[in-house]
Every structure is written in C-alpha cells, then in structure tokens.
Design a protein around this motif. Sequence first.
Motif, PDB file in Angstrom:
ATOM      1  N   ALA A  60      27.989  35.582 -75.235  1.00 41.60           N
ATOM      2  CA  ALA A  60      28.665  34.609 -74.366  1.00 41.60           C
ATOM      3  C   ALA A  60      29.453  33.610 -75.203  1.00 41.60           C
ATOM      4  O   ALA A  60      30.580  33.232 -74.853  1.00 41.60           O
ATOM      5  CB  ALA A  60      27.639  33.889 -73.500  1.00 41.60           C
ATOM      6  N   GLY A  61      28.881  33.190 -76.310  1.00 41.80           N
ATOM      7  CA  GLY A  61      29.576  32.257 -77.184  1.00 41.80           C
ATOM      8  C   GLY A  61      30.828  32.861 -77.778  1.00 41.80           C
ATOM      9  O   GLY A  61      31.874  32.195 -77.872  1.00 41.80           O
ATOM     10  N   ALA A  76      36.747  33.793 -78.308  1.00 36.41           N
ATOM     11  CA  ALA A  76      37.894  34.687 -78.159  1.00 36.41           C
ATOM     12  C   ALA A  76      38.899  34.144 -77.158  1.00 36.41           C
ATOM     13  O   ALA A  76      40.116  34.202 -77.383  1.00 36.41           O
ATOM     14  CB  ALA A  76      37.409  36.080 -77.738  1.00 36.41           C
ATOM     15  N   ALA A  77      38.405  33.590 -76.057  1.00 38.14           N
ATOM     16  CA  ALA A  77      39.312  33.034 -75.049  1.00 38.14           C
ATOM     17  C   ALA A  77      40.063  31.821 -75.588  1.00 38.14           C
ATOM     18  O   ALA A  77      41.265  31.656 -75.343  1.00 38.14           O
ATOM     19  CB  ALA A  77      38.520  32.660 -73.797  1.00 38.14           C
ATOM     20  N   ALA A  78      39.361  30.983 -76.342  1.00 39.98           N
ATOM     21  CA  ALA A  78      39.984  29.767 -76.866  1.00 39.98           C
ATOM     22  C   ALA A  78      41.036  30.070 -77.921  1.00 39.98           C
ATOM     23  O   ALA A  78      42.005  29.315 -78.072  1.00 39.98           O
ATOM     24  CB  ALA A  78      38.913  28.847 -77.444  1.00 39.98           C
ATOM     25  N   GLY A  83      46.556  36.646 -80.833  1.00 41.43           N
ATOM     26  CA  GLY A  83      45.481  35.672 -80.926  1.00 41.43           C
ATOM     27  C   GLY A  83      44.842  35.663 -82.301  1.00 41.43           C
ATOM     28  O   GLY A  83      45.145  36.500 -83.161  1.00 41.43           O
ATOM     29  N   LEU A  84      43.947  34.711 -82.511  1.00 42.45           N
ATOM     30  CA  LEU A  84      43.220  34.614 -83.769  1.00 42.45           C
ATOM     31  C   LEU A  84      41.786  35.083 -83.575  1.00 42.45           C
ATOM     32  O   LEU A  84      41.220  34.987 -82.483  1.00 42.45           O
ATOM     33  CB  LEU A  84      43.218  33.172 -84.282  1.00 42.45           C
ATOM     34  CG  LEU A  84      44.566  32.582 -84.688  1.00 42.45           C
ATOM     35  CD1 LEU A  84      44.388  31.130 -85.112  1.00 42.45           C
ATOM     36  CD2 LEU A  84      45.202  33.393 -85.807  1.00 42.45           C
ATOM     37  N   ILE A  85      41.196  35.588 -84.650  1.00 43.43           N
ATOM     38  CA  ILE A  85      39.801  36.015 -84.631  1.00 43.43           C
ATOM     39  C   ILE A  85      39.076  35.382 -85.816  1.00 43.43           C
ATOM     40  O   ILE A  85      39.698  34.907 -86.769  1.00 43.43           O
ATOM     41  CB  ILE A  85      39.663  37.543 -84.671  1.00 43.43           C
ATOM     42  CG1 ILE A  85      40.280  38.124 -85.962  1.00 43.43           C
ATOM     43  CG2 ILE A  85      40.291  38.171 -83.441  1.00 43.43           C
ATOM     44  CD1 ILE A  85      40.045  39.621 -86.129  1.00 43.43           C
ATOM     45  N   ALA A 126      40.324  40.567 -80.636  1.00 43.02           N
ATOM     46  CA  ALA A 126      38.953  40.056 -80.637  1.00 43.02           C
ATOM     47  C   ALA A 126      37.917  41.170 -80.693  1.00 43.02           C
ATOM     48  O   ALA A 126      36.787  40.946 -81.150  1.00 43.02           O
ATOM     49  CB  ALA A 126      38.734  39.188 -79.397  1.00 43.02           C
ATOM     50  N   TRP A 127      38.280  42.378 -80.252  1.00 50.07           N
ATOM     51  CA  TRP A 127      37.300  43.463 -80.296  1.00 50.07           C
ATOM     52  C   TRP A 127      36.930  43.858 -81.724  1.00 50.07           C
ATOM     53  O   TRP A 127      35.854  44.439 -81.953  1.00 50.07           O
ATOM     54  CB  TRP A 127      37.767  44.687 -79.507  1.00 50.07           C
ATOM     55  CG  TRP A 127      39.185  45.138 -79.684  1.00 50.07           C
ATOM     56  CD1 TRP A 127      40.221  44.923 -78.821  1.00 50.07           C
ATOM     57  CD2 TRP A 127      39.737  45.915 -80.779  1.00 50.07           C
ATOM     58  NE1 TRP A 127      41.379  45.512 -79.313  1.00 50.07           N
ATOM     59  CE2 TRP A 127      41.110  46.131 -80.496  1.00 50.07           C
ATOM     60  CE3 TRP A 127      39.207  46.456 -81.937  1.00 50.07           C
ATOM     61  CZ2 TRP A 127      41.955  46.846 -81.346  1.00 50.07           C
ATOM     62  CZ3 TRP A 127      40.034  47.164 -82.799  1.00 50.07           C
ATOM     63  CH2 TRP A 127      41.395  47.351 -82.498  1.00 50.07           C
TER      64      TRP A 127
END
Length: 320
Positions: A129-130, A135-137, A204-206, A236-237
């Motif tokens: 969940a964290g 990932a969304a942020a 996005g960033l990971i 993110a995956w």
Amino acid sequence: MPYHASAQRPSWSGLPAELRAAVSDRLGSPVVTARVAGAGFTRGFAAVLHTAAGGRAFVKAAPAAEQPHLVEWYAREAAILDRLPADLPAPRPRWTLYEAGWFVLCTDAVDGHTPRLPWVPAELDATLAGYAEVAAALAEPSAELTALGLPHLADLARSDILWWEEVAAGREPPPPLPSSTADRLPDLVALESLLPRYAAGASGLIHGDLRVDNVLIGADGRAWFCDWTWVCSGPAWFDLAGLLLTAYAGGLDADRLFATHPATAGAPPDALDATLAALAGYYLTGAAAAPATASPHLPTHQRWSGEQCLAWLARRQGWA
C-alpha cells in the motif's frame, strides 16, 4: 538472508572526534547513544543518534578519501530527499555537513524495523500500500526533481543492468545456472532486451533500488521507504518486481501480488518476465565482482536474489 544484519559499519566512537563534535553541535546537544543500522550493504556509518536533550536523528557519514563513491551517493540522496513530496513515506532531510574529511547526511529518524521474513501479512500489505502511494506521487514528478537530471532506467539497463548478452558474447564469465535454466541463455538474452524498450516510455520516477532492507515498518504499522540514492525515470512495476522477490521466496503468490498492484496498470504482459531476466543477470554476475568497500554479505545477497529471479522466471516460463 538476514537483511536486518547485513551491514558492517563503523561505530559512533570510531568516527573522528572532530566529526562527532560537529554532528553533536548541529544536533544541538551531545550524542549519548548511537544505534547503528544493521541493514544495508555499504560500509558507511549509519545510525540513529540520541542526544542528551532527548532528540533523535538518523545520520549517514562517509570519508571522502576512502569512500568517495559513498560521499557522492549520500550527496545525491540529500538532493533527492529535499525535493520529494513532503507527505511521502520517506525520511525528511535535516542538513548535511562536511567535516574532518567526512560527508554527513542527517534526516529524521523513523521509529521502525526491517520487515520480518517470511513476510508477515500485515507488514506486506502495508508495504504494498505504501509503494502504491509512492508510485502515484512520483508518476508526475515535480519540476524540482526533474531539474536534478536523474537518469532513465532504459539507459541504466543498457549500461549496467543487462548482462546476459555479455555472457552470450563471451565478454562476461557465465555464472553458475540451475539445471532449469542452464540451456536458456538465448531466452534470457531475448527477455532482458525488452526492459529498455518497455522502460523508455515511462515519464514517472521510481525508487530504483526497492528491496526489503530499504523498507521500515513504523510503530504505527505504516511502511516507510529509505535509501533514495538511485531514483530514476522508469515504470513503477520495475520497483515492484524487485520488492516481491522475497515474497516469492517465502512461498507467497507473487504473480498475483504483482498483477493486482496499482503500479502494474498498463504494464506489458511480459514486463515481469523481462525484469526478472534482467535482474537475474545483474545479480548473478555482480555476485562475483562485489567491491571490497561493500559489506561481505553483498555477494550472498546478490547470488540469492539472482537465484530467486531465475526460479520465479523459470516457473512462469514453464522451464522448470
């Protein structure tokens, strides 16, 4: 692999007196106890410091002459932490200093522990969940973060992660392989080659180095994510696959955990296979070439991780 005790680090008393005085001065009170971090694979100093005034802080430090790469890593992490969204479950930075030839990064201390293995369901749920929150942020990173010129996973893959092609071409010694994958080198080359292509379109960033030892479970049960040195542009995956290696090794349904996580929305059907193939080569070849400045436990971690990647991939591909 005992991830809570994988590090070999100097003690607080082993640091130069001038450095200890400078850190205490910045903390506003003398340091009375230091709880050295047991997780991680570098030899840099890392500890939760408690002061006489009752304050707490987490401090990393490395000597520029002996460990310049760690100084570079800590400085990069400081810049990244300073620009992460304020509500992200990541330690907040306080300050940096350079004293007695050492670079120091100070952050808020997280009151937590490395997740227990095999995974405790509540801790795994909190971690997944964290990471969905992370990932969304980071799906649409701020201008301040992108201004750092962070690398792209597609480029890192080509330069540092993809090793099966090097093995196939005879430029890298072949690592020992289990019988299920001993004759699968062409398949491993083909699968790992997909990773740069799949990663190239990600904006996005990971985190870039998401493992169980970079997670802390707080006293309230929330997961916190540490060691942000390797942030890069990517899907993110990729992070999720690396995190779930320990879930697979613990007998959990890692395929379901991967497929149902928000970070895999829109991922190619064979994204997990491409990632497992690439990580297997990266870990197994790296196990034979660990730097002397790393923890002696690093080769064990890399070998184990590579073997788990291959086992998971072989099962998914029907090789086993």
